[in-house]
Design a protein around this motif. Sequence first.
Motif, short mmCIF file in Angstrom:
data_model
loop_
_atom_site.label_atom_id
_atom_site.label_comp_id
_atom_site.label_asym_id
_atom_site.label_seq_id
_atom_site.Cartn_x
_atom_site.Cartn_y
_atom_site.Cartn_z
N UNK A 46 0.85 -1.19 0.00
CA UNK A 46 0.00 0.00 0.00
C UNK A 46 0.88 1.24 0.00
N UNK A 47 0.75 2.11 -1.05
CA UNK A 47 1.59 3.30 -1.08
C UNK A 47 1.22 4.27 0.04
N UNK A 48 2.23 4.93 0.60
CA UNK A 48 1.96 5.89 1.67
C UNK A 48 1.77 7.29 1.11
N UNK A 49 2.19 7.51 -0.14
CA UNK A 49 2.02 8.81 -0.78
C UNK A 49 1.51 8.61 -2.19
N UNK A 50 0.45 9.35 -2.52
CA UNK A 50 -0.15 9.28 -3.85
C UNK A 50 -0.31 10.71 -4.36
N UNK A 51 0.10 10.95 -5.59
CA UNK A 51 -0.02 12.27 -6.19
C UNK A 51 -0.98 12.23 -7.36
N UNK A 52 -1.78 13.28 -7.51
CA UNK A 52 -2.67 13.44 -8.65
C UNK A 52 -2.93 14.93 -8.81
N UNK A 53 -2.87 15.39 -10.06
CA UNK A 53 -3.03 16.83 -10.29
C UNK A 53 -2.07 17.59 -9.39
N UNK A 54 -2.53 18.70 -8.78
CA UNK A 54 -1.66 19.46 -7.87
C UNK A 54 -1.67 18.92 -6.43
N UNK A 85 -8.98 6.16 -4.43
CA UNK A 85 -7.61 6.06 -4.94
C UNK A 85 -7.08 4.63 -4.90
N UNK A 86 -7.49 3.87 -3.89
CA UNK A 86 -7.07 2.46 -3.80
C UNK A 86 -7.56 1.66 -5.00
N UNK A 87 -8.68 2.09 -5.56
CA UNK A 87 -9.26 1.37 -6.71
C UNK A 87 -9.34 2.32 -7.90
N UNK A 88 -8.27 3.06 -8.12
CA UNK A 88 -8.21 4.05 -9.20
C UNK A 88 -8.66 3.45 -10.53
N UNK A 89 -9.57 4.15 -11.19
CA UNK A 89 -10.06 3.69 -12.49
C UNK A 89 -11.17 2.67 -12.41
N UNK A 90 -11.50 2.20 -11.22
CA UNK A 90 -12.56 1.20 -11.05
C UNK A 90 -13.79 1.84 -10.42
N UNK A 91 -14.93 1.28 -10.71
CA UNK A 91 -16.16 1.72 -10.08
C UNK A 91 -16.18 1.21 -8.64
N UNK A 132 -11.55 14.59 -11.48
CA UNK A 132 -11.01 13.57 -10.61
C UNK A 132 -12.00 12.44 -10.32
N UNK A 133 -13.23 12.81 -10.01
CA UNK A 133 -14.23 11.83 -9.57
C UNK A 133 -15.43 11.88 -10.50
N UNK A 134 -15.82 10.71 -11.00
CA UNK A 134 -16.99 10.60 -11.86
C UNK A 134 -18.04 9.79 -11.12
N UNK A 135 -19.28 10.25 -11.19
CA UNK A 135 -20.41 9.55 -10.60
C UNK A 135 -21.07 8.68 -11.66
N UNK A 136 -21.28 7.43 -11.35
CA UNK A 136 -22.06 6.55 -12.21
C UNK A 136 -23.43 6.45 -11.53
N UNK A 137 -24.43 7.18 -12.04
CA UNK A 137 -25.73 7.30 -11.33
C UNK A 137 -26.30 5.95 -10.89
N UNK A 138 -26.65 5.92 -9.61
CA UNK A 138 -27.26 4.73 -9.02
C UNK A 138 -26.29 3.61 -8.70
N UNK A 139 -25.03 3.76 -9.08
CA UNK A 139 -24.08 2.66 -8.88
C UNK A 139 -22.92 3.01 -7.98
N UNK A 140 -22.27 4.15 -8.21
CA UNK A 140 -21.12 4.49 -7.38
C UNK A 140 -20.28 5.57 -7.99
N UNK A 141 -18.99 5.56 -7.62
CA UNK A 141 -18.05 6.60 -8.03
C UNK A 141 -16.78 5.97 -8.54
N UNK A 142 -16.07 6.73 -9.39
CA UNK A 142 -14.83 6.25 -9.97
C UNK A 142 -13.82 7.41 -9.97
#
Length: 149
Positions: A46-54, A85-91, A132-142
Amino acid sequence: MQSSAPSERLEQLHLEPELDVERALQRRAAAGPLFKEPTKPVGAATPTEVSFGPFRLLRSQFLLLEGDKPVPLGSRALEILIALLERNGELVSKQDLMARVWPNVFVEPANLSVHVSALRRALRDGQAGNRFIVNIPGRGYCFVASVAM
């Protein structure tokens, strides 16, 4: 002074006699601490530091930075960010997020929406080309942004 039984004390306070205060307190104590400690990294993978955007997330410190400045963010919103972030790119389903952020507690789905909204505001999601975050209506976030570990 003589100690009275719980039901007698309740009657003296004009509370509902059928309310079992001792049992309620025992259940609260058995449920564990009211405030949980910040999420700690689990194992070396498990990474202790994660960077995205600024932004930089320092998991071991439970802290989100923009550049070198701390981003004011509540613990629930930060926990949601870590889960995404732990499941980056996944719903990540709403149920999974709620179970992680509010374990063993029933909360309305609107609570999740409120904290995701606060997270998006803090990240300025949707502004200046940031997404950064996309909502999939009724299902979750990615979490959809590029991430560096």
